[in-house]
Write a protein that holds these residues in place. Structure first.
Motif, PDB file in Angstrom:
ATOM      1  N   PRO A  98      -9.284 -55.120   5.390  1.00 10.37           N
ATOM      2  CA  PRO A  98      -8.763 -56.419   4.981  1.00 10.37           C
ATOM      3  C   PRO A  98      -7.827 -56.354   3.773  1.00 10.37           C
ATOM      4  O   PRO A  98      -6.911 -57.169   3.662  1.00 10.37           O
ATOM      5  N   GLY A  99      -8.059 -55.388   2.878  1.00  6.77           N
ATOM      6  CA  GLY A  99      -7.183 -55.256   1.724  1.00  6.77           C
ATOM      7  C   GLY A  99      -5.871 -54.577   2.059  1.00  6.77           C
ATOM      8  O   GLY A  99      -4.789 -55.043   1.695  1.00  6.77           O
ATOM      9  N   ILE A 100      -5.947 -53.452   2.765  1.00  6.60           N
ATOM     10  CA  ILE A 100      -4.743 -52.685   3.084  1.00  6.60           C
ATOM     11  C   ILE A 100      -3.828 -53.456   4.029  1.00  6.60           C
ATOM     12  O   ILE A 100      -2.595 -53.401   3.913  1.00  6.60           O
ATOM     13  N   ILE A 261     -14.484 -67.189  -2.613  1.00  8.19           N
ATOM     14  CA  ILE A 261     -15.417 -67.278  -3.739  1.00  8.19           C
ATOM     15  C   ILE A 261     -15.316 -66.083  -4.684  1.00  8.19           C
ATOM     16  O   ILE A 261     -15.539 -66.221  -5.887  1.00  8.19           O
ATOM     17  N   CYS A 262     -14.957 -64.908  -4.160  1.00  5.98           N
ATOM     18  CA  CYS A 262     -14.948 -63.694  -4.986  1.00  5.98           C
ATOM     19  C   CYS A 262     -13.544 -63.258  -5.405  1.00  5.98           C
ATOM     20  O   CYS A 262     -13.411 -62.430  -6.310  1.00  5.98           O
ATOM     21  N   GLY A 263     -12.510 -63.763  -4.748  1.00  5.57           N
ATOM     22  CA  GLY A 263     -11.177 -63.215  -4.943  1.00  5.57           C
ATOM     23  C   GLY A 263     -10.984 -62.013  -4.026  1.00  5.57           C
ATOM     24  O   GLY A 263     -11.931 -61.566  -3.351  1.00  5.57           O
ATOM     25  N   PRO A 264      -9.776 -61.469  -3.984  1.00  6.57           N
ATOM     26  CA  PRO A 264      -9.511 -60.328  -3.094  1.00  6.57           C
ATOM     27  C   PRO A 264     -10.128 -59.033  -3.608  1.00  6.57           C
ATOM     28  O   PRO A 264      -9.755 -58.539  -4.674  1.00  6.57           O
ATOM     29  N   ILE A 265     -11.085 -58.481  -2.872  1.00  8.69           N
ATOM     30  CA  ILE A 265     -11.732 -57.215  -3.212  1.00  8.69           C
ATOM     31  C   ILE A 265     -11.342 -56.199  -2.145  1.00  8.69           C
ATOM     32  O   ILE A 265     -11.621 -56.402  -0.963  1.00  8.69           O
ATOM     33  N   GLY A 266     -10.702 -55.121  -2.543  1.00 13.68           N
ATOM     34  CA  GLY A 266     -10.176 -54.160  -1.593  1.00 13.68           C
ATOM     35  C   GLY A 266     -11.049 -52.938  -1.391  1.00 13.68           C
ATOM     36  O   GLY A 266     -11.982 -52.678  -2.159  1.00 13.68           O
ATOM     37  N   PHE A 267     -10.761 -52.220  -0.320  1.00 12.12           N
ATOM     38  CA  PHE A 267     -11.271 -50.879  -0.009  1.00 12.12           C
ATOM     39  C   PHE A 267     -12.710 -50.824   0.489  1.00 12.12           C
ATOM     40  O   PHE A 267     -13.126 -49.797   1.016  1.00 12.12           O
ATOM     41  N   VAL A 268     -13.496 -51.892   0.331  1.00 10.33           N
ATOM     42  CA  VAL A 268     -14.863 -51.862   0.859  1.00 10.33           C
ATOM     43  C   VAL A 268     -14.820 -51.708   2.380  1.00 10.33           C
ATOM     44  O   VAL A 268     -15.554 -50.910   2.970  1.00 10.33           O
ATOM     45  N   GLY A 269     -13.946 -52.473   3.018  1.00 13.91           N
ATOM     46  CA  GLY A 269     -13.824 -52.416   4.467  1.00 13.91           C
ATOM     47  C   GLY A 269     -13.170 -51.160   4.987  1.00 13.91           C
ATOM     48  O   GLY A 269     -13.172 -50.920   6.205  1.00 13.91           O
ATOM     49  N   LEU A 270     -12.601 -50.353   4.110  1.00 13.88           N
ATOM     50  CA  LEU A 270     -12.007 -49.079   4.516  1.00 13.88           C
ATOM     51  C   LEU A 270     -13.006 -47.943   4.382  1.00 13.88           C
ATOM     52  O   LEU A 270     -13.214 -47.163   5.317  1.00 13.88           O
ATOM     53  N   VAL A 271     -13.642 -47.853   3.241  1.00 16.77           N
ATOM     54  CA  VAL A 271     -14.515 -46.719   2.929  1.00 16.77           C
ATOM     55  C   VAL A 271     -15.796 -46.750   3.762  1.00 16.77           C
ATOM     56  O   VAL A 271     -16.175 -45.745   4.383  1.00 16.77           O
ATOM     57  N   ILE A 272     -16.463 -47.886   3.780  1.00 16.10           N
ATOM     58  CA  ILE A 272     -17.796 -47.965   4.364  1.00 16.10           C
ATOM     59  C   ILE A 272     -17.823 -47.664   5.867  1.00 16.10           C
ATOM     60  O   ILE A 272     -18.665 -46.871   6.318  1.00 16.10           O
ATOM     61  N   PRO A 273     -16.952 -48.257   6.700  1.00 17.36           N
ATOM     62  CA  PRO A 273     -17.010 -47.930   8.133  1.00 17.36           C
ATOM     63  C   PRO A 273     -16.817 -46.451   8.430  1.00 17.36           C
ATOM     64  O   PRO A 273     -17.451 -45.910   9.347  1.00 17.36           O
ATOM     65  N   HIS A 274     -15.963 -45.761   7.666  1.00 21.72           N
ATOM     66  CA  HIS A 274     -15.761 -44.325   7.875  1.00 21.72           C
ATOM     67  C   HIS A 274     -17.036 -43.541   7.561  1.00 21.72           C
ATOM     68  O   HIS A 274     -17.428 -42.641   8.318  1.00 21.72           O
ATOM     69  N   LEU A 275     -17.676 -43.869   6.454  1.00 23.68           N
ATOM     70  CA  LEU A 275     -18.915 -43.178   6.097  1.00 23.68           C
ATOM     71  C   LEU A 275     -20.020 -43.469   7.118  1.00 23.68           C
ATOM     72  O   LEU A 275     -20.772 -42.565   7.498  1.00 23.68           O
ATOM     73  N   CYS A 276     -20.102 -44.715   7.571  1.00 22.32           N
ATOM     74  CA  CYS A 276     -21.124 -45.073   8.561  1.00 22.32           C
ATOM     75  C   CYS A 276     -20.842 -44.419   9.910  1.00 22.32           C
ATOM     76  O   CYS A 276     -21.778 -44.057  10.629  1.00 22.32           O
ATOM     77  N   ARG A 277     -19.579 -44.235  10.234  1.00 21.90           N
ATOM     78  CA  ARG A 277     -19.230 -43.574  11.496  1.00 21.90           C
ATOM     79  C   ARG A 277     -19.688 -42.117  11.482  1.00 21.90           C
ATOM     80  O   ARG A 277     -20.101 -41.576  12.507  1.00 21.90           O
ATOM     81  N   LEU A 278     -19.624 -41.493  10.328  1.00 19.86           N
ATOM     82  CA  LEU A 278     -20.141 -40.125  10.198  1.00 19.86           C
ATOM     83  C   LEU A 278     -21.657 -40.095  10.353  1.00 19.86           C
ATOM     84  O   LEU A 278     -22.215 -39.098  10.826  1.00 19.86           O
ATOM     85  N   LEU A 279     -22.316 -41.176   9.979  1.00 22.41           N
ATOM     86  CA  LEU A 279     -23.773 -41.219   9.998  1.00 22.41           C
ATOM     87  C   LEU A 279     -24.337 -41.571  11.374  1.00 22.41           C
ATOM     88  O   LEU A 279     -25.261 -40.913  11.858  1.00 22.41           O
ATOM     89  N   VAL A 280     -23.760 -42.594  12.027  1.00 23.16           N
ATOM     90  CA  VAL A 280     -24.354 -43.098  13.279  1.00 23.16           C
ATOM     91  C   VAL A 280     -23.417 -43.017  14.473  1.00 23.16           C
ATOM     92  O   VAL A 280     -23.788 -43.431  15.573  1.00 23.16           O
ATOM     93  N   GLY A 281     -22.203 -42.503  14.288  1.00 22.19           N
ATOM     94  CA  GLY A 281     -21.284 -42.384  15.412  1.00 22.19           C
ATOM     95  C   GLY A 281     -20.458 -43.641  15.618  1.00 22.19           C
ATOM     96  O   GLY A 281     -20.360 -44.497  14.737  1.00 22.19           O
ATOM     97  N   VAL A 282     -19.883 -43.762  16.802  1.00 23.62           N
ATOM     98  CA  VAL A 282     -18.902 -44.815  17.070  1.00 23.62           C
ATOM     99  C   VAL A 282     -19.482 -46.002  17.834  1.00 23.62           C
ATOM    100  O   VAL A 282     -18.747 -46.931  18.172  1.00 23.62           O
TER     101      VAL A 282
END
Length: 341
Positions: A98-100, A261-282
């Motif tokens: 969402p940020g990028i 409510i929080c303002g624009p917060i970046g990179f959470v939606g980029l980093v987390i799915p990649h790490l979770c994909r390594l953990l549980v697959g696609v």
């Protein structure tokens, strides 16, 4: 062969359940740290007293103020992690976030326009403006990345989103700067943070987030079918356009309501799915759940670190997540296989 496949599936299911329990336990521990750690040191008795509703001491009052902040960090982080996972799955683009892609900035731009030009100052109106801005920006970036020769690629998508983000950020500053009455608050909000959260404000965005969570749960299995390719998905009876639209709408609602409510917060939606994909697959049925838990955990960690690093003041979570996410983004771009997931 079928028996071997069943054994592997059962082992994978048990492993994912174990990882889910661990992730939930980590999130619970981080919630406690978020309540216990701040600019003021508090005792265990004051934490227990605040959780029981007491406000007899300064420590108990401090803990009481941290509780809604913790709840907001969990909700916002899970929404951002979930929306990032959905965007990456729908576009098969490892750079989607969402940020990028400028979606958060678009949401913020619409909120600032409503505040500065139309005098809108109610949070429930901000939410609708943010969702409209997020959706409009997502559509605009997609159309821009599709122009020119060839189809839209992940890199074209990211570049279109980055260019749109820069342009909207400039337009937002141009709107804010002449308005001294709103400049300070708007610029602080644009950094992105969870400070100042109240249960009243959380209650306003909660229905939107619940709708986003519900819609994402509906499309999780359908996204797995869509990953096989549009032609195959259509051949299996999947309504491709409906699935894409539902997935995008859920992502837009989640990140739009969060940005309001929080303002624009970046990179959470980029980093987390990649790490979770390594953990549980696609498999999106697992990936979306873990992305929500991981996003909540990351935002809690960022918020706690922000309080520790710059004591006695605080560092906004938007700044902390940028420090984590920017190097991660560069690493993804430099990978050889960046064309699609």
């Amino acid at each position: 062969m079928n028996k071997h496949h069943t054994i592997n599936s059962d082992a994978l299911f048990r492993r994912n359940i174990f990882a889910l329990v661990v992730a939930a336990a980590v999130l619970a521990a981080l919630c406690f740290l978020s309540i216990a750690i701040g600019t003021r040191d508090v005792s265990w008795q004051e934490i227990v007293g605040a959780l029981q509703g007491k406000m007899d001491t300064m420590g108990e009052a401090s803990v009481t103020m941290r509780i809604p902040r913790t709840v907001l960090a969990v909700l916002a982080g899970s929404a951002l992690g979930l929306s990032g996972a959905i965007m990456q799955s729908v576009t098969r683009n490892p750079l989607a976030d969402p940020g990028i892609l400028g979606v958060n900035i678009g949401a913020a731009f619409f909120v600032v326009i409503g505040l500065a030009w139309f005098g809108i100052d109610q949070l429930n109106s901000y939410i609708w403006l943010a969702i409209l801005g997020a959706g409009s920006t997502a559509l605009f970036v997609y159309l821009i990345s599709s122009l020119g020769r060839g189809k839209s690629t992940p890199l074209k998508y990211a570049l279109a989103g980055a260019a749109t983000s820069v342009a909207l950020s400039s337009f937002t500053m141009a709107v804010i700067l002449p308005r001294n009455d709103i400049a300070g608050g708007a610029q602080s909000w644009q950094i992105g943070g969870v400070g100042g959260a109240t249960f009243d404000s959380i209650q306003l965005i909660l229905p939107f987030l619940l709708v986003g969570y519900f819609m994402s749960a509906i499309v999780a299995r359908k996204l797995n079918v869509l990953a096989l390719g549009e032609d195959i998905a259509a051949g299996l009876g999947e309504k491709v356009v409906w699935t894409r639209s539902m997935a995008w709408l859920s992502a837009v609602v989640l990140c739009g309501a969060t940005t309001a409510i929080c303002g624009p917060i970046g990179f959470v939606g980029l980093v987390i799915p990649h790490l979770c994909r390594l953990l549980v697959g696609v498999d999106n049925r697992w990936l979306l759940v873990f992305s929500a838990l991981g996003g909540a955990s990351l935002l809690l960690i960022a918020d706690v670190l922000g309080r520790i690093i710059s004591r006695p003041s605080e560092l906004s979570v938007g700044v902390v997540t940028a420090f984590v996410g920017a190097p991660f983004f560069i690493w993804i771009v430099r990978r050889q296989r960046v064309k699609e997931l």
